[in-house]
Design an enzyme around this catalytic site. Structure first.
Site, short mmCIF file in Angstrom:
data_model
loop_
_atom_site.label_atom_id
_atom_site.label_comp_id
_atom_site.label_asym_id
_atom_site.label_seq_id
_atom_site.Cartn_x
_atom_site.Cartn_y
_atom_site.Cartn_z
N CYS A 107 10.18 45.31 64.30
CA CYS A 107 9.60 44.40 63.31
C CYS A 107 10.70 43.66 62.57
O CYS A 107 10.63 42.44 62.39
CB CYS A 107 8.72 45.20 62.34
N CYS A 108 11.72 44.39 62.13
CA CYS A 108 12.85 43.75 61.44
C CYS A 108 13.53 42.73 62.35
O CYS A 108 13.96 41.67 61.90
CB CYS A 108 13.86 44.80 61.00
N CYS A 163 10.19 44.09 52.43
CA CYS A 163 8.82 43.75 52.82
C CYS A 163 7.85 44.74 52.19
O CYS A 163 8.15 45.93 52.05
CB CYS A 163 8.69 43.79 54.34
N CYS A 202 6.92 48.25 53.88
CA CYS A 202 8.02 49.21 54.10
C CYS A 202 8.83 49.47 52.84
O CYS A 202 9.97 49.94 52.94
CB CYS A 202 8.93 48.71 55.22
N CYS A 241 18.02 46.83 57.83
CA CYS A 241 17.13 45.99 58.63
C CYS A 241 17.80 45.49 59.90
O CYS A 241 17.14 45.05 60.83
CB CYS A 241 16.66 44.80 57.80
#
Length: 260
Positions: free
Chosen positions: A131-132, A212, A215, A238
């Site tokens: 995702c990062c 985010c 998280c 990240c």
């Protein structure tokens, strides 16, 4: 008359900066206050094409104020992962206006990549590294493509993974500047007070490091400031500044199992 030697065309593929350049700058500015260092280097045009990369997190106002006070035209880049807290987006607008930042830019994830790799928006819940990568690392890589240098807000005290941050380092041939690398929490607090800078709206609620929304959690007493990032995962970065989580092995005791 002998014919002149033929000159062979070459392409200069040397990086903009080398480790020797970073070492020289670290030595030159050892003990020099941050504001003087930035003013000197901006005046000397040492950075080439440069931008500040800011998360507009709980401590971002200090670096942004330092840079804007020297040159408010220096570009400021914000990676909007499309998973940010609304409070962060509002704080960004507040700081840009208050500090008179004249060149603020927003970079977002590639829509086609999101459709392919995170169509339901839940990749953070089972693959935070992935995702990062698509929401933060790749967009920033695009933003940095035309830069010679970039300015980071990293500080050594934030986490054990960020010890011994130099003011100058090399990042894929670019010069990476960490003006606050050796600042401690008391330095930041004093700067906030001296310049009456606004605080991130979530800080008072216990969010000492804000990323985010899915998280990021509140930091408990005694924890380091980044303990609320990716809580429950063997992950602390990240991927912009450091390598992300190593591939888990059979002995990881489920630390990186999906949340649901």
């Amino acid at each position: 008359m002998a014919e002149a030697a033929r000159k062979i065309d070459t392409i200069d593929v040397r990086p903009d900066y080398t480790q020797a350049d970073a070492d020289a700058l670290n030595q030159r500015f050892e003990g020099v206050d941050t504001s003087t260092m930035l003013k000197t280097l901006f005046d000397e045009r040492q950075f080439g094409e440069v931008a500040v990369v800011s998360s507009f997190g709980t401590e971002s106002a200090v670096l942004l104020h330092l840079v804007a006070a020297v040159d408010s035209t220096i570009p400021v880049t914000f990676v909007d992962t499309l998973k940010m807290f609304p409070e962060t987006l509002a704080y960004r607008d507040t700081l840009v206006g208050m500090l008179g930042i004249k060149n603020s830019n927003i970079v977002v994830p590639d829509a086609a990549v999101l459709a392919e790799k995170d169509d339901n928006g839940l990749r953070w819940s089972y693959d935070p590294d992935g995702c990062c990568e698509i929401r933060k690392v790749e967009p920033l890589a695009r933003a940095k493509a035309g830069l010679n240098s970039w300015i980071s807000g990293r500080k050594a005290f934030q986490s054990v993974t960020r010890n011994n941050i130099p003011r100058f380092e090399i990042d894929e041939g670019r010069l990476k500047i960490n003006p606050l690398g050796d600042w401690i929490k008391d330095d930041l607090e004093a700067y906030f007070a001296k310049h009456d800078l606004p605080r991130h709206p979530l800080e008072a609620e216990g969010y000492l490091s804000v990323g985010c929304a899915p998280c990021t959690s509140k930091v408990l007493p005694g924890e380091d400031p980044r303990a609320g990032r990716w809580r429950g995962w063997d992950k602390s970065e990240c991927g912009i500044h450091e390598d992300v989580t190593p591939v888990p092995d059979a002995d990881d005791k489920g630390v990186n199992d999906p949340i649901f």
